[in-house]
Design a protein around this motif. Structure first.
Motif, PDB file in Angstrom:
ATOM      1  N   SER A   1       0.838  -1.193   0.000  1.00  0.00           N
ATOM      2  CA  SER A   1       0.000   0.000   0.000  1.00  0.00           C
ATOM      3  C   SER A   1       0.876   1.246   0.000  1.00  0.00           C
ATOM      4  O   SER A   1       2.052   1.214   0.379  1.00  0.00           O
ATOM      5  N   ARG A   2       0.287   2.362  -0.379  1.00  0.00           N
ATOM      6  CA  ARG A   2       1.024   3.616  -0.389  1.00  0.00           C
ATOM      7  C   ARG A   2       1.585   3.912   1.009  1.00  0.00           C
ATOM      8  O   ARG A   2       2.734   4.336   1.156  1.00  0.00           O
ATOM      9  N   ARG A   3       0.776   3.665   2.030  1.00  0.00           N
ATOM     10  CA  ARG A   3       1.225   3.940   3.402  1.00  0.00           C
ATOM     11  C   ARG A   3       2.380   3.032   3.794  1.00  0.00           C
ATOM     12  O   ARG A   3       3.374   3.489   4.371  1.00  0.00           O
ATOM     13  N   ASN A   4       2.252   1.733   3.521  1.00  0.00           N
ATOM     14  CA  ASN A   4       3.320   0.807   3.900  1.00  0.00           C
ATOM     15  C   ASN A   4       4.626   1.109   3.175  1.00  0.00           C
ATOM     16  O   ASN A   4       5.712   0.975   3.745  1.00  0.00           O
ATOM     17  N   ILE A   5       4.518   1.534   1.920  1.00  0.00           N
ATOM     18  CA  ILE A   5       5.723   1.879   1.164  1.00  0.00           C
ATOM     19  C   ILE A   5       6.330   3.179   1.686  1.00  0.00           C
ATOM     20  O   ILE A   5       7.552   3.285   1.865  1.00  0.00           O
ATOM     21  N   SER A   6       5.495   4.178   1.948  1.00  0.00           N
ATOM     22  CA  SER A   6       6.021   5.480   2.385  1.00  0.00           C
ATOM     23  C   SER A   6       6.651   5.404   3.768  1.00  0.00           C
ATOM     24  O   SER A   6       7.614   6.126   4.061  1.00  0.00           O
ATOM     25  N   THR A   7       6.137   4.525   4.638  1.00  0.00           N
ATOM     26  CA  THR A   7       6.707   4.372   5.979  1.00  0.00           C
ATOM     27  C   THR A   7       7.814   3.320   6.019  1.00  0.00           C
ATOM     28  O   THR A   7       8.392   3.085   7.084  1.00  0.00           O
ATOM     29  N   ARG A   8       8.057   2.686   4.875  1.00  0.00           N
ATOM     30  CA  ARG A   8       9.074   1.631   4.755  1.00  0.00           C
ATOM     31  C   ARG A   8       8.760   0.434   5.649  1.00  0.00           C
ATOM     32  O   ARG A   8       9.644  -0.310   6.052  1.00  0.00           O
ATOM     33  N   THR A   9       7.463   0.275   5.950  1.00  0.00           N
ATOM     34  CA  THR A   9       7.039  -0.970   6.589  1.00  0.00           C
ATOM     35  C   THR A   9       7.380  -2.141   5.687  1.00  0.00           C
ATOM     36  O   THR A   9       7.763  -3.225   6.142  1.00  0.00           O
ATOM     37  N   VAL A  10       7.236  -1.909   4.388  1.00  0.00           N
ATOM     38  CA  VAL A  10       7.690  -2.869   3.400  1.00  0.00           C
ATOM     39  C   VAL A  10       8.373  -2.083   2.285  1.00  0.00           C
ATOM     40  O   VAL A  10       8.001  -0.948   1.992  1.00  0.00           O
ATOM     41  N   THR A  11       9.397  -2.673   1.722  1.00  0.00           N
ATOM     42  CA  THR A  11      10.137  -2.032   0.635  1.00  0.00           C
ATOM     43  C   THR A  11      10.041  -2.906  -0.617  1.00  0.00           C
ATOM     44  O   THR A  11       9.761  -4.113  -0.529  1.00  0.00           O
ATOM     45  N   PRO A  12      10.290  -2.332  -1.796  1.00  0.00           N
ATOM     46  CA  PRO A  12      10.303  -3.159  -3.002  1.00  0.00           C
ATOM     47  C   PRO A  12      11.259  -4.347  -2.894  1.00  0.00           C
ATOM     48  O   PRO A  12      10.952  -5.445  -3.382  1.00  0.00           O
ATOM     49  N   ALA A  13      12.410  -4.136  -2.241  1.00  0.00           N
ATOM     50  CA  ALA A  13      13.360  -5.243  -2.085  1.00  0.00           C
ATOM     51  C   ALA A  13      12.772  -6.367  -1.239  1.00  0.00           C
ATOM     52  O   ALA A  13      12.969  -7.557  -1.535  1.00  0.00           O
ATOM     53  N   MET A  14      12.026  -6.007  -0.187  1.00  0.00           N
ATOM     54  CA  MET A  14      11.387  -7.022   0.654  1.00  0.00           C
ATOM     55  C   MET A  14      10.350  -7.818  -0.135  1.00  0.00           C
ATOM     56  O   MET A  14      10.244  -9.043   0.005  1.00  0.00           O
ATOM     57  N   ILE A  15       9.610  -7.117  -0.974  1.00  0.00           N
ATOM     58  CA  ILE A  15       8.598  -7.796  -1.790  1.00  0.00           C
ATOM     59  C   ILE A  15       9.259  -8.713  -2.808  1.00  0.00           C
ATOM     60  O   ILE A  15       8.827  -9.853  -3.013  1.00  0.00           O
ATOM     61  N   ARG A  16      10.325  -8.238  -3.427  1.00  0.00           N
ATOM     62  CA  ARG A  16      11.039  -9.086  -4.385  1.00  0.00           C
ATOM     63  C   ARG A  16      11.564 -10.344  -3.711  1.00  0.00           C
ATOM     64  O   ARG A  16      11.516 -11.443  -4.297  1.00  0.00           O
ATOM     65  N   ASP A  17      12.061 -10.220  -2.501  1.00  0.00           N
ATOM     66  CA  ASP A  17      12.589 -11.391  -1.789  1.00  0.00           C
ATOM     67  C   ASP A  17      11.502 -12.441  -1.569  1.00  0.00           C
ATOM     68  O   ASP A  17      11.737 -13.648  -1.754  1.00  0.00           O
ATOM     69  N   VAL A  18      10.309 -11.995  -1.159  1.00  0.00           N
ATOM     70  CA  VAL A  18       9.209 -12.941  -0.941  1.00  0.00           C
ATOM     71  C   VAL A  18       8.803 -13.590  -2.259  1.00  0.00           C
ATOM     72  O   VAL A  18       8.580 -14.810  -2.328  1.00  0.00           O
ATOM     73  N   LEU A  19       8.728 -12.806  -3.310  1.00  0.00           N
ATOM     74  CA  LEU A  19       8.339 -13.361  -4.611  1.00  0.00           C
ATOM     75  C   LEU A  19       9.362 -14.361  -5.134  1.00  0.00           C
ATOM     76  O   LEU A  19       8.992 -15.383  -5.726  1.00  0.00           O
ATOM     77  N   ARG A  20      10.658 -14.087  -4.922  1.00  0.00           N
ATOM     78  CA  ARG A  20      11.684 -15.055  -5.342  1.00  0.00           C
ATOM     79  C   ARG A  20      11.529 -16.371  -4.577  1.00  0.00           C
ATOM     80  O   ARG A  20      11.640 -17.461  -5.156  1.00  0.00           O
ATOM     81  N   THR A  21      11.302 -16.267  -3.276  1.00  0.00           N
ATOM     82  CA  THR A  21      11.100 -17.476  -2.475  1.00  0.00           C
ATOM     83  C   THR A  21       9.876 -18.239  -2.964  1.00  0.00           C
ATOM     84  O   THR A  21       9.902 -19.469  -3.111  1.00  0.00           O
ATOM     85  N   ALA A  22       8.798 -17.506  -3.230  1.00  0.00           N
ATOM     86  CA  ALA A  22       7.569 -18.142  -3.696  1.00  0.00           C
ATOM     87  C   ALA A  22       7.782 -18.809  -5.054  1.00  0.00           C
ATOM     88  O   ALA A  22       7.292 -19.922  -5.293  1.00  0.00           O
ATOM     89  N   ALA A  23       8.507 -18.151  -5.944  1.00  0.00           N
ATOM     90  CA  ALA A  23       8.782 -18.740  -7.252  1.00  0.00           C
ATOM     91  C   ALA A  23       9.558 -20.041  -7.109  1.00  0.00           C
ATOM     92  O   ALA A  23       9.265 -21.042  -7.782  1.00  0.00           O
ATOM     93  N   ARG A  24      10.541 -20.038  -6.225  1.00  0.00           N
ATOM     94  CA  ARG A  24      11.326 -21.244  -6.001  1.00  0.00           C
ATOM     95  C   ARG A  24      10.430 -22.377  -5.471  1.00  0.00           C
ATOM     96  O   ARG A  24      10.524 -23.522  -5.921  1.00  0.00           O
ATOM     97  N   GLU A  25       9.556 -22.045  -4.531  1.00  0.00           N
ATOM     98  CA  GLU A  25       8.667 -23.073  -3.966  1.00  0.00           C
ATOM     99  C   GLU A  25       7.684 -23.594  -5.028  1.00  0.00           C
ATOM    100  O   GLU A  25       7.287 -24.753  -4.996  1.00  0.00           O
ATOM    101  N   ALA A  26       7.318 -22.703  -5.963  1.00  0.00           N
ATOM    102  CA  ALA A  26       6.359 -23.092  -6.990  1.00  0.00           C
ATOM    103  C   ALA A  26       7.017 -23.775  -8.189  1.00  0.00           C
ATOM    104  O   ALA A  26       6.330 -24.223  -9.107  1.00  0.00           O
TER     105      ALA A  26
END
Length: 265
Positions: free
Chosen positions: A233-258
């Motif tokens: 969300s805009r709020r989570n990104i602006s507060t750095r609760t989550v960053t694009p790098a964090m999202i990429r890490d989860v997606l890479r893990t998910a891709a590997r599992e899939a």
């Protein structure tokens, strides 16, 4: 709206009846049929009124747009190995464009991350017909209409549940992993997974960024890896609760599992 006729001579609930999602989803033979039925649903009066009002009272930047203003179906191939589950369409994002996470700041972050790890053909999502395709990934949500304040009610979530349950049943032969964006999606998805044939541990697993849970199929014919990710969300990104790098890490893990190829692994 009058109920529609069934092949057996009876009647099925009209699209504005609370029972329409359950009746229509159960008989959808494939993902394409399910998507078409989702798009015609009018079962939640508050959500119907809100999505249509957003389409009439447009944001200034989108005055030349004809809003979709209907339920937004899932997006991605019908034989996906990985599902990404959000919350609901944005009033001026998916509700405007007719495609999940398309045309809003959250989608800008998500699709850029999917592209960065090799799961999307391009980093931007503007509208259907923009050339974007997903590779082994399907994006969906527990609520298919844009809700006021991005907060669907429990009743609206439960009314919409049969769409997601049937979608997961149809994906089950190929689905190996799911990334859930946010706690609402996590809590909404768990009972759906149970209905679709996966065994949930007790106590039920808690949401958290990076949470990973392996669910066995009730018939013993495989497993599903469930991963948590903070919502982009805009709020989570602006507060750095989550960053694009964090999202990429989860997606890479998910891709590997899939079992999907992903850049950066």
């Amino acid at each position: 709206m009058e109920p529609s006729a069934r092949r057996d001579g009876g009647t099925a609930p009209g699209t504005d009846a609370p029972g329409f999602p359950a009746a229509a989803a159960a008989s959808a033979a494939d993902v394409a049929a399910l998507d078409a039925r989702v798009s015609g649903c009018r079962a939640c009066p508050r959500l119907v009124a809100w999505r249509e009002e957003a389409g009439r009272v447009k944001r200034r930047a989108y005055l030349d747009w004809t809003y979709w203003a209907r339920p937004v179906p899932g997006f991605g191939p019908p034989d996906a190995a990985l599902a990404v589950v959000g919350l609901a369409p944005a009033a001026h994002g998916g509700n405007r464009t007719g495609r999940m996470f398309t045309g809003d700041p959250s989608g800008d972050v998500l699709y850029a991350a999917l592209h960065a790890v090799g799961l999307a053909s391009q980093p931007t999502a503007v509208a259907p017909g923009d050339g974007l395709t997903l590779r082994g990934v399907r994006i969906t949500a527990p609520v298919h209409c844009a809700p006021p304040d991005n907060k669907p009610t429990t009743e609206e979530r439960d009314t919409c549940r049969p769409w997601l349950a049937r979608e997961l049943e149809l994906l089950r032969p190929t689905l190996r992993a799911a990334v859930v964006l946010g706690g609402f999606g996590w809590q909404a998805l768990l009972p759906v997974l149970a209905d679709a044939g996966w065994l949930l541990p007790r106590p039920r697993p808690a949401f958290g960024h990076g949470a990973r849970v392996r669910l066995r199929a009730a018939g013993g014919d495989g497993e599903l890896v469930l991963l948590g990710c903070y919502h982009p969300s805009r709020r989570n990104i602006s507060t750095r609760t989550v960053t694009p790098a964090m999202i990429r890490d989860v997606l890479r893990t998910a891709a590997r599992e899939a079992g999907l190829p992903a850049r950066g692994t």
